[in-house]
Design a protein around this motif. Structure first.
Motif, PDB file in Angstrom:
ATOM      1  N   GLN A  38       0.824  -1.203   0.000  1.00  0.00           N
ATOM      2  CA  GLN A  38       0.000   0.000   0.000  1.00  0.00           C
ATOM      3  C   GLN A  38       0.862   1.258   0.000  1.00  0.00           C
ATOM      4  O   GLN A  38       0.579   2.224  -0.716  1.00  0.00           O
ATOM      5  CB  GLN A  38      -0.927   0.001   1.210  1.00  0.00           C
ATOM      6  N   SER A  39       1.936   1.243   0.795  1.00  0.00           N
ATOM      7  CA  SER A  39       2.827   2.405   0.856  1.00  0.00           C
ATOM      8  C   SER A  39       3.501   2.676  -0.484  1.00  0.00           C
ATOM      9  O   SER A  39       3.849   3.825  -0.785  1.00  0.00           O
ATOM     10  CB  SER A  39       3.898   2.180   1.930  1.00  0.00           C
ATOM     11  N   SER A  40       3.709   1.631  -1.264  1.00  0.00           N
ATOM     12  CA  SER A  40       4.382   1.774  -2.558  1.00  0.00           C
ATOM     13  C   SER A  40       3.413   1.852  -3.730  1.00  0.00           C
ATOM     14  O   SER A  40       3.844   1.830  -4.885  1.00  0.00           O
ATOM     15  CB  SER A  40       5.346   0.597  -2.769  1.00  0.00           C
ATOM     16  N   ALA A  41       2.124   1.980  -3.451  1.00  0.00           N
ATOM     17  CA  ALA A  41       1.125   1.995  -4.525  1.00  0.00           C
ATOM     18  C   ALA A  41       1.344   3.156  -5.493  1.00  0.00           C
ATOM     19  O   ALA A  41       0.978   3.068  -6.670  1.00  0.00           O
ATOM     20  CB  ALA A  41      -0.279   2.058  -3.931  1.00  0.00           C
ATOM     21  N   TYR A  42       1.953   4.241  -5.027  1.00  0.00           N
ATOM     22  CA  TYR A  42       2.209   5.390  -5.891  1.00  0.00           C
ATOM     23  C   TYR A  42       3.072   4.998  -7.092  1.00  0.00           C
ATOM     24  O   TYR A  42       3.026   5.643  -8.148  1.00  0.00           O
ATOM     25  CB  TYR A  42       2.888   6.520  -5.102  1.00  0.00           C
ATOM     26  N   MET A  43       3.876   3.939  -6.939  1.00  0.00           N
ATOM     27  CA  MET A  43       4.730   3.503  -8.044  1.00  0.00           C
ATOM     28  C   MET A  43       3.894   3.108  -9.259  1.00  0.00           C
ATOM     29  O   MET A  43       4.297   3.342 -10.408  1.00  0.00           O
ATOM     30  CB  MET A  43       5.599   2.328  -7.615  1.00  0.00           C
ATOM     31  N   ASN A  44       2.750   2.522  -9.020  1.00  0.00           N
ATOM     32  CA  ASN A  44       1.895   2.100 -10.126  1.00  0.00           C
ATOM     33  C   ASN A  44       1.200   3.284 -10.795  1.00  0.00           C
ATOM     34  O   ASN A  44       0.707   3.149 -11.920  1.00  0.00           O
ATOM     35  CB  ASN A  44       0.888   1.057  -9.646  1.00  0.00           C
ATOM     36  N   PHE A  45       1.166   4.426 -10.119  1.00  0.00           N
ATOM     37  CA  PHE A  45       0.746   5.663 -10.776  1.00  0.00           C
ATOM     38  C   PHE A  45       1.865   6.181 -11.676  1.00  0.00           C
ATOM     39  O   PHE A  45       1.625   6.601 -12.817  1.00  0.00           O
ATOM     40  CB  PHE A  45       0.373   6.712  -9.731  1.00  0.00           C
ATOM     41  N   LEU A  46       3.103   6.114 -11.188  1.00  0.00           N
ATOM     42  CA  LEU A  46       4.218   6.715 -11.920  1.00  0.00           C
ATOM     43  C   LEU A  46       4.601   5.945 -13.180  1.00  0.00           C
ATOM     44  O   LEU A  46       5.326   6.485 -14.022  1.00  0.00           O
ATOM     45  CB  LEU A  46       5.432   6.854 -10.995  1.00  0.00           C
ATOM     46  N   ALA A  60       1.662   9.716 -16.864  1.00  0.00           N
ATOM     47  CA  ALA A  60       2.145  10.193 -15.565  1.00  0.00           C
ATOM     48  C   ALA A  60       2.807  11.562 -15.663  1.00  0.00           C
ATOM     49  O   ALA A  60       2.552  12.446 -14.837  1.00  0.00           O
ATOM     50  CB  ALA A  60       3.122   9.181 -14.963  1.00  0.00           C
ATOM     51  N   GLU A  61       3.645  11.761 -16.682  1.00  0.00           N
ATOM     52  CA  GLU A  61       4.350  13.049 -16.790  1.00  0.00           C
ATOM     53  C   GLU A  61       3.355  14.203 -16.935  1.00  0.00           C
ATOM     54  O   GLU A  61       3.504  15.252 -16.298  1.00  0.00           O
ATOM     55  CB  GLU A  61       5.306  13.044 -17.989  1.00  0.00           C
ATOM     56  N   GLN A  62       2.330  13.986 -17.759  1.00  0.00           N
ATOM     57  CA  GLN A  62       1.324  15.028 -17.960  1.00  0.00           C
ATOM     58  C   GLN A  62       0.588  15.324 -16.656  1.00  0.00           C
ATOM     59  O   GLN A  62       0.366  16.498 -16.307  1.00  0.00           O
ATOM     60  CB  GLN A  62       0.336  14.580 -19.038  1.00  0.00           C
ATOM     61  N   LEU A  63       0.227  14.295 -15.927  1.00  0.00           N
ATOM     62  CA  LEU A  63      -0.501  14.484 -14.675  1.00  0.00           C
ATOM     63  C   LEU A  63       0.378  15.141 -13.614  1.00  0.00           C
ATOM     64  O   LEU A  63      -0.103  15.952 -12.813  1.00  0.00           O
ATOM     65  CB  LEU A  63      -1.024  13.138 -14.174  1.00  0.00           C
ATOM     66  N   LEU A  64       1.663  14.814 -13.599  1.00  0.00           N
ATOM     67  CA  LEU A  64       2.572  15.416 -12.622  1.00  0.00           C
ATOM     68  C   LEU A  64       2.820  16.892 -12.902  1.00  0.00           C
ATOM     69  O   LEU A  64       3.063  17.678 -11.986  1.00  0.00           O
ATOM     70  CB  LEU A  64       3.911  14.672 -12.618  1.00  0.00           C
ATOM     71  N   THR A  65       2.755  17.268 -14.162  1.00  0.00           N
ATOM     72  CA  THR A  65       3.020  18.659 -14.547  1.00  0.00           C
ATOM     73  C   THR A  65       1.813  19.569 -14.291  1.00  0.00           C
ATOM     74  O   THR A  65       1.973  20.787 -14.117  1.00  0.00           O
ATOM     75  CB  THR A  65       3.403  18.709 -16.043  1.00  0.00           C
ATOM     76  N   ALA A  66       0.625  19.003 -14.225  1.00  0.00           N
ATOM     77  CA  ALA A  66      -0.607  19.794 -14.144  1.00  0.00           C
ATOM     78  C   ALA A  66      -0.641  20.676 -12.896  1.00  0.00           C
ATOM     79  O   ALA A  66      -0.103  20.322 -11.842  1.00  0.00           O
ATOM     80  CB  ALA A  66      -1.805  18.854 -14.143  1.00  0.00           C
ATOM     81  N   ASN A  67      -1.267  21.836 -13.041  1.00  0.00           N
ATOM     82  CA  ASN A  67      -1.498  22.773 -11.925  1.00  0.00           C
ATOM     83  C   ASN A  67      -0.210  23.116 -11.190  1.00  0.00           C
ATOM     84  O   ASN A  67      -0.116  23.022  -9.970  1.00  0.00           O
ATOM     85  CB  ASN A  67      -2.517  22.190 -10.939  1.00  0.00           C
ATOM     86  N   ASP A  68       0.816  23.514 -11.963  1.00  0.00           N
ATOM     87  CA  ASP A  68       2.114  23.877 -11.374  1.00  0.00           C
ATOM     88  C   ASP A  68       2.656  22.737 -10.514  1.00  0.00           C
ATOM     89  O   ASP A  68       3.044  22.910  -9.371  1.00  0.00           O
ATOM     90  CB  ASP A  68       2.011  25.159 -10.537  1.00  0.00           C
ATOM     91  N   TYR A  69       2.666  21.525 -11.076  1.00  0.00           N
ATOM     92  CA  TYR A  69       3.267  20.347 -10.435  1.00  0.00           C
ATOM     93  C   TYR A  69       2.599  20.003  -9.094  1.00  0.00           C
ATOM     94  O   TYR A  69       3.249  19.569  -8.146  1.00  0.00           O
ATOM     95  CB  TYR A  69       4.772  20.553 -10.220  1.00  0.00           C
ATOM     96  N   GLU A  70       1.288  20.153  -9.047  1.00  0.00           N
ATOM     97  CA  GLU A  70       0.563  19.955  -7.790  1.00  0.00           C
ATOM     98  C   GLU A  70       0.851  18.584  -7.169  1.00  0.00           C
ATOM     99  O   GLU A  70       1.054  18.463  -5.956  1.00  0.00           O
ATOM    100  CB  GLU A  70      -0.940  20.108  -8.037  1.00  0.00           C
ATOM    101  N   ARG A  71       0.863  17.528  -7.988  1.00  0.00           N
ATOM    102  CA  ARG A  71       1.086  16.191  -7.438  1.00  0.00           C
ATOM    103  C   ARG A  71       2.505  16.039  -6.898  1.00  0.00           C
ATOM    104  O   ARG A  71       2.726  15.394  -5.861  1.00  0.00           O
ATOM    105  CB  ARG A  71       0.805  15.134  -8.512  1.00  0.00           C
ATOM    106  N   LEU A  72       3.482  16.634  -7.564  1.00  0.00           N
ATOM    107  CA  LEU A  72       4.865  16.542  -7.087  1.00  0.00           C
ATOM    108  C   LEU A  72       5.052  17.290  -5.772  1.00  0.00           C
ATOM    109  O   LEU A  72       5.771  16.827  -4.879  1.00  0.00           O
ATOM    110  CB  LEU A  72       5.829  17.077  -8.148  1.00  0.00           C
ATOM    111  N   TRP A  73       4.402  18.449  -5.636  1.00  0.00           N
ATOM    112  CA  TRP A  73       4.473  19.147  -4.333  1.00  0.00           C
ATOM    113  C   TRP A  73       3.871  18.263  -3.249  1.00  0.00           C
ATOM    114  O   TRP A  73       4.353  18.252  -2.110  1.00  0.00           O
ATOM    115  CB  TRP A  73       3.740  20.484  -4.392  1.00  0.00           C
ATOM    116  N   GLY A  74       2.848  17.487  -3.608  1.00  0.00           N
ATOM    117  CA  GLY A  74       2.253  16.569  -2.645  1.00  0.00           C
ATOM    118  C   GLY A  74       3.236  15.518  -2.160  1.00  0.00           C
ATOM    119  O   GLY A  74       3.241  15.156  -0.976  1.00  0.00           O
ATOM    120  N   PHE A  75       4.086  15.008  -3.066  1.00  0.00           N
ATOM    121  CA  PHE A  75       5.119  14.057  -2.639  1.00  0.00           C
ATOM    122  C   PHE A  75       6.009  14.671  -1.558  1.00  0.00           C
ATOM    123  O   PHE A  75       6.403  14.000  -0.600  1.00  0.00           O
ATOM    124  CB  PHE A  75       6.007  13.664  -3.826  1.00  0.00           C
ATOM    125  N   LEU A  76       6.327  15.952  -1.723  1.00  0.00           N
ATOM    126  CA  LEU A  76       7.263  16.610  -0.808  1.00  0.00           C
ATOM    127  C   LEU A  76       6.605  17.081   0.481  1.00  0.00           C
ATOM    128  O   LEU A  76       7.277  17.208   1.514  1.00  0.00           O
ATOM    129  CB  LEU A  76       7.912  17.805  -1.510  1.00  0.00           C
TER     130      LEU A  76
END
Length: 305
Positions: free
Chosen positions: A151-159, A164-180
Motif C-alpha cells: 500500500q505504501s508503494s502503490a504510488y509507483m503504479n501511478f508513476l 504520468a508526466e502530464q498528470l505530474l506537470t498539471a497545476n504547477d506540479y501539484e502532485r509533485l508538491w504533494g510528494f514533498l
C-alpha cells in the motif's frame, strides 16, 4: 562555491554535475532521488569540501533523465546496469582511475543505484552511505509479503502510467508538491520548502519528467497487481545482494513510503553496517535534519577504512 558543468561520459551519456573542492583530492559522490536533483546536496558539497571537514572533492551529478543530463526516451535505457555504468564512468573521470571513491552517498532512487554499484563494483568505493533508500533484498521481501508496504508503494503504479508526466506537470506540479509536503511525510510541516527552493525544483522539473518516471517503468520492484506480477515474479540471488564495503544507513522512521520494516534484517546483506534510526524524520530527512546527516556522515568518514 558550487561549480556546475556538463560531464560527457565515454559511452555517449552526459551528466550535468554540481561540485565543490579541487580536482585531485579524495572524492565523495552524492546521488539524488526522485523527484529531486543534484542541487539538494549543495550544503554537503560545500561542507565536506572545506579543509577542516576533510577537504574532499565533492560531486553530485544529476542522474540520467534529470535536469540537463542526457534523457533517453526509451524505458530500457533506465535499467540498473546503465545507471551503474554512468556512475562508474563518472567515478573514473573524477578519481582519474588512480584510487577508489572515499564514499558514495545516496538517497531514494540514488540509493537504488548506489546499492547496485557497491554490489557490482566494490573496488570503486571505500564506503557507502545510504539515506532512506531500501536495500533490494529487504524491499523485495516486503513488496512480496507485506500488504502495508504494498500500500505504501502503490504510488509507483501511478508513476508507470503513460500519462504520468502530464498528470505530474498539471497545476504547477501539484502532485509533485504533494510528494514533498504530505505523501511521504505523514503531514508534517515542511519549512525547508521555501519559495526559493521551490524554484530550484521547478528548474529541474521543467526540463522534463519522462526520465524520472522511466526509473519506475524499468524496475519490477513495485507492488504486484492482478495484471502485473511485478515484484512477485522476481527472485534475486544472494550474489546480487551482498555489500562488502563498510556501509552507513541513516533512516527516518516516519517515512510514509518506506517504513522501518525495510531496515530489519539488513545486516544479513551488509556485514559491516552502521545503522542509525532517526525518530521524527520522514523520507525527506536530508532537508528536515541537515545537521544530523552532516554529522553522521562526518563521523563515518573519520572511521578507518
Amino acid at each position: 562555491m558550487i561549480e556546475t558543468y556538463l560531464q560527457p561520459l565515454p559511452h555517449g551519456i552526459t551528466l550535468s554535475c554540481r561540485a565543490a573542492g579541487s580536482r585531485g583530492r579524495p572524492v565523495l559522490v552524492f546521488l539524488h532521488g526522485f523527484p529531486e536533483g543534484a542541487f539538494v546536496w549543495d550544503a554537503l558539497l560545500e561542507h565536506f569540501s572545506k579543509d577542516e571537514n576533510g577537504g574532499y572533492r565533492c560531486v553530485a551529478p544529476n542522474l540520467r533523465g534529470f535536469e540537463h543530463s542526457s534523457a533517453p526516451e526509451e524505458v530500457a535505457a533506465y535499467r540498473p546496469k546503465y545507471l551503474v555504468q554512468d556512475i562508474a564512468a563518472l567515478v573514473a573521470i573524477e578519481t582519474r582511475e588512480s584510487q577508489p571513491l572515499e564514499c558514495l552517498v545516496a538517497h531514494d532512487w540514488g540509493g537504488a543505484v548506489a546499492w547496485n554499484f557497491a554490489n557490482q563494483l566494490p573496488h570503486l568505493t571505500q564506503r557507502l552511505a545510504i539515506i532512506n533508500s531500501p536495500h533490494p533484498g529487504t524491499f523485495l521481501r516486503e513488496l512480496k509479503s507485506n500488504p502495508a508496504q504494498q500500500q505504501s508503494s502503490a504510488y509507483m503504479n501511478f508513476l508507470i502510467r503513460e500519462d504520468a508526466e502530464q498528470l505530474l506537470t498539471a497545476n504547477d506540479y501539484e502532485r509533485l508538491w504533494g510528494f514533498l509536503t504530505h505523501e511521504f511525510t505523514g503531514e508534517r510541516p515542511t519549512p525547508w520548502l521555501t519559495e526559493a527552493v521551490k524554484d530550484q525544483y521547478r528548474a529541474v522539473w521543467s526540463q522534463g519528467l519522462r526520465g524520472g518516471c522511466n526509473y519506475y517503468r524499468s524496475s519490477p520492484l513495485r507492488p504486484p497487481r492482478p495484471e502485473d506480477p511485478a515484484a512477485a515474479a522476481v527472485e534475486l540471488p544472494a550474489s546480487m545482494l551482498t555489500i562488502a564495503v563498510p556501509t552507513l544507513v541513516a533512516w527516518g522512521l516516519d517515512d510514509a513510503a518506506l517504513p522501518p520494516e525495510l531496515i530489519e534484517g539488513l545486516d544479513a546483506y551488509v556485514p559491516d553496517l552502521t545503522l542509525h534510526r532517526v525518530p521524527g524524520a520522514s523520507h525527506w530527512i536530508i532537508h528536515e535534519q541537515p545537521a544530523l546527516i552532516q554529522n553522521l556522515l562526518g563521523e563515518f568518514l573519520r572511521q578507518p577504512s
